[in-house]
Design a protein around this motif. Structure first.
Motif, PDB file in Angstrom:
ATOM      1  N   UNK A   1      -5.529  13.263   8.761  1.00 24.61           N
ATOM      2  CA  UNK A   1      -5.013  12.786  10.053  1.00 24.61           C
ATOM      3  C   UNK A   1      -3.549  12.406   9.816  1.00 24.61           C
ATOM      4  N   UNK A   2      -2.694  13.386   9.805  1.00 23.17           N
ATOM      5  CA  UNK A   2      -1.263  13.144   9.591  1.00 23.17           C
ATOM      6  C   UNK A   2      -0.877  12.877   8.145  1.00 23.17           C
ATOM      7  N   UNK A   3      -1.851  12.822   7.234  1.00 20.94           N
ATOM      8  CA  UNK A   3      -1.522  12.527   5.830  1.00 20.94           C
ATOM      9  C   UNK A   3      -0.891  13.768   5.184  1.00 20.94           C
ATOM     10  N   UNK A   4       0.218  13.590   4.478  1.00 18.07           N
ATOM     11  CA  UNK A   4       0.907  14.750   3.875  1.00 18.07           C
ATOM     12  C   UNK A   4       0.223  15.216   2.589  1.00 18.07           C
ATOM     13  N   UNK A   5      -1.029  15.627   2.701  1.00 23.49           N
ATOM     14  CA  UNK A   5      -1.828  15.940   1.512  1.00 23.49           C
ATOM     15  C   UNK A   5      -1.237  17.066   0.669  1.00 23.49           C
TER      16      UNK A   5
ATOM     17  N   UNK B   1      -6.470   9.232   6.354  1.00 19.87           N
ATOM     18  CA  UNK B   1      -5.440   8.804   7.299  1.00 19.87           C
ATOM     19  C   UNK B   1      -4.174   8.438   6.542  1.00 19.87           C
ATOM     20  N   UNK B   2      -3.536   7.403   6.989  1.00 20.68           N
ATOM     21  CA  UNK B   2      -2.336   6.947   6.285  1.00 20.68           C
ATOM     22  C   UNK B   2      -1.055   7.366   6.958  1.00 20.68           C
TER      23      UNK B   2
ATOM     24  N   UNK C   1       0.840  -1.198   0.000  1.00 22.75           N
ATOM     25  CA  UNK C   1       0.000   0.000   0.000  1.00 22.75           C
ATOM     26  C   UNK C   1       0.870   1.241   0.000  1.00 22.75           C
ATOM     27  N   UNK C   2       0.626   2.147  -0.937  1.00 24.72           N
ATOM     28  CA  UNK C   2       1.324   3.422  -0.956  1.00 24.72           C
ATOM     29  C   UNK C   2       0.706   4.313   0.116  1.00 24.72           C
ATOM     30  N   UNK C   3       1.419   5.372   0.477  1.00 28.60           N
ATOM     31  CA  UNK C   3       0.904   6.240   1.538  1.00 28.60           C
ATOM     32  C   UNK C   3      -0.472   6.782   1.169  1.00 28.60           C
ATOM     33  N   UNK C   4      -0.691   7.025  -0.118  1.00 26.04           N
ATOM     34  CA  UNK C   4      -1.974   7.567  -0.563  1.00 26.04           C
ATOM     35  C   UNK C   4      -3.103   6.551  -0.419  1.00 26.04           C
TER      36      UNK C   4
ATOM     37  N   UNK D   1     -10.407   8.704  -3.928  1.00 26.29           N
ATOM     38  CA  UNK D   1     -10.853   9.922  -3.235  1.00 26.29           C
ATOM     39  C   UNK D   1     -11.456  10.907  -4.228  1.00 26.29           C
ATOM     40  N   UNK D   2     -12.606  11.429  -3.895  1.00 25.57           N
ATOM     41  CA  UNK D   2     -13.243  12.433  -4.737  1.00 25.57           C
ATOM     42  C   UNK D   2     -12.987  13.820  -4.132  1.00 25.57           C
TER      43      UNK D   2
END
Ligand code: SF4
Length: 335
Positions: free
Chosen positions: A202-206, A300-301, A168-171, A191-192
Motif C-alpha cells: 500500500x504505497x510502500x516502495x518495496x 503499508x508505511x 520508525x524507519x519506512x520499512x 516480514x517473512x
C-alpha cells in the motif's frame, strides 16, 4: 645593423615557432612527468599480502554481509559477500566507498560540549558525569535502530534505568503498529517475504531500495522460476515499485483507508471504487486474491520521503493482515 622593434618581434616569433616545432620542450615535459612519479617524495604504500575479511555493514538495520579487501596499509576495497543471507551479494552505493570515509574532509572529528569542540573522550566523560550528577534515567535517541551500535545504546540506557527512543524507519512503520497492537517489544516482528505467495504494497516502495539491498530484488527476479511472490502495488504514485510490480493499482491520493476497508470487507466495493477511483472489478479481484493466494501479506508505511500513512490506516492494515492470515515470524534480536 641597428636592431629595432621589427627585428625584436621577428626574433621572438621565430623563437616561439622554433621552440614549438623542436622536440626539446616536449621531451623535457615527458621526462619531468616520469621523474616526479618516481622521486622520493611520492608516497609508496607498503607492500604485503592481500587478505579478505568479512563483516557486516553497520549503516542500517539490514546488516548486509561485506567483504573487505585489505593490504598492509589497511582496507583498500569493499565488496558484497555473495554468500551472506542479508544483502545477498548487493550493497548500497555509498558502502563501496566506506573505507574512504575516514579521510572525508567533513568527517566529524570532535564532539561538542556547551558549544565548544572537545575530544571524544572528554565528551563521554562529561556525559557520564552529568548522568551521575543528575541521578536521572537516561533516554537515548536512536534515529536508525537495528544497527549493531543500537544494541550498545540499549545496553547503556538499560544500565541507567532508562530507555532507547527510536524513529520508525519506512520499512518498520507497519510493523510498529502491529507490535503495538500485539503488545510486543519494538523490533520483535519481521516480514517473512520469502514464504509469501502475494505481497500487497500500500504505497510502500518495496522494489525501490526497501530493506536490505538485495532481498527484494532477489525475490522479484526469482518469480520467473518459482512463480511467487506476486507483487501488487496499490498507491497514488507511478513509482518504480509500481512499474516493476506484477499488478499496479493507482489510487486517488489519500484513499488508502477506503481501499483497505474494502479489502477487509468493511466497506462496500462500489463505495470504495467511488473513493479510490479503481474499478469495482479490480477491487473484488484483489480481495479474492488476498484470500486465495495464501500466505499473502499487506505492507503499508507509505513512500520513503513521506511521513507515512495515517495511524488509523496502519491499524486497518494490521487488522487486514490478521484477517487474511498473514504469516509472521520473530525477528532474531541482535546481541
Ligand atoms: S542496506 Fe546498505 S546501508 Fe543497509 S546494511 Fe545493507 S549495504 Fe549497509
Amino acid at each position: 645593423m641597428a636592431i629595432g622593434r621589427r627585428e625584436l618581434l621577428g626574433l621572438a616569433g621565430g623563437a616561439a615557432v622554433g621552440g614549438a616545432l623542436s622536440p626539446v620542450p616536449w621531451k623535457l615535459l615527458d621526462d619531468s612527468a616520469i621523474w616526479t612519479q618516481n622521486w622520493s617524495w611520492t608516497p609508496t604504500p607498503a607492500r604485503g599480502p592481500v587478505t579478505e575479511r568479512f563483516g557486516l555493514c553497520t549503516l542500517c538495520a539490514a546488516g548486509c554481509g561485506v567483504k573487505a579487501r585489505c593490504g598492509s596499509a589497511g582496507v583498500f576495497g569493499v565488496a558484497p559477500a555473495a554468500e551472506h543471507a542479508a544483502g545477498g551479494g548487493a550493497l548500497c552505493p555509498v558502502v563501496y566507498g566506506a573505507h574512504q570515509l575516514a579521510y572525508h574532509p567533513r568527517r566529524l572529528r570532535t564532539a561538542i560540549v556547551n558549544g565548544h569542540a572537545v575530544e571524544t573522550k572528554e565528551a563521554i566523560a562529561e556525559a557520564a558525569r552529568r548522568l551521575e550528577a543528575a541521578g536521572a534515567k537516561a533516554a537515548i535517541l536512536d534515529e536508525r535502530p537495528g544497527r549493531i551500535v543500537s544494541a550498545l545504546y540499549d545496553r547503556i540506557a538499560r544500565a541507567r534505568g532508562g530507555m532507547v527512543v527510536t524513529l520508525a524507519q519506512v520499512e518498520d512503520r507497519s510493523l510498529r503498529t502491529m507490535e503495538e497492537l500485539a503488545g510486543v517489544d519494538p523490533g520483535t516482528l519481521g516480514y517473512d517475504f520469502e514464504h509469501a505467495a502475494l505481497i500487497l504494497s500500500i504505497g510502500a516502495p518495496l522494489l525501490d531500495s526497501w530493506g536490505s539491498t538485495g532481498r527484494m530484488s532477489r525475490l522479484w527476479s526469482r518469480r520467473a522460476e518459482t512463480g511467487k511472490p506476486v507483487f501488487v502495488y496499490a498507491g497514488s504514485h507511478w513509482s518504480r515499485t509500481a512499474q516493476l510490480a506484477d499488478r499496479a493499482l493507482i489510487l486517488r491520493p489519500g484513499s488508502e483507508a477506503a481501499l483497505v476497508a474494502a479489502l477487509a470487507g468493511k466497506l462496500a466495493i462500489e463505495a470504495a471504487a467511488e473513493i479510490t477511483g479503481l474499478s469495482p472489478a479490480s477491487l473484488s479481484d484483489l480481495a479474492l486474491r488476498l484470500r486465495e493466494q495464501s500466505p499473502a501479506m499487506v505492507v503499508g508505511g507509505g513512500e520513503a520521503a513521506s511521513s507515512g500513512l495515517p495511524e488509523t490506516t496502519e491499524r486497518m492494515i494490521a487488522a487486514l493482515n490478521v484477517a487474511i492470515g498473514a504469516r509472521r515470524r520473530r525477528r532474531p534480536r541482535s546481541a
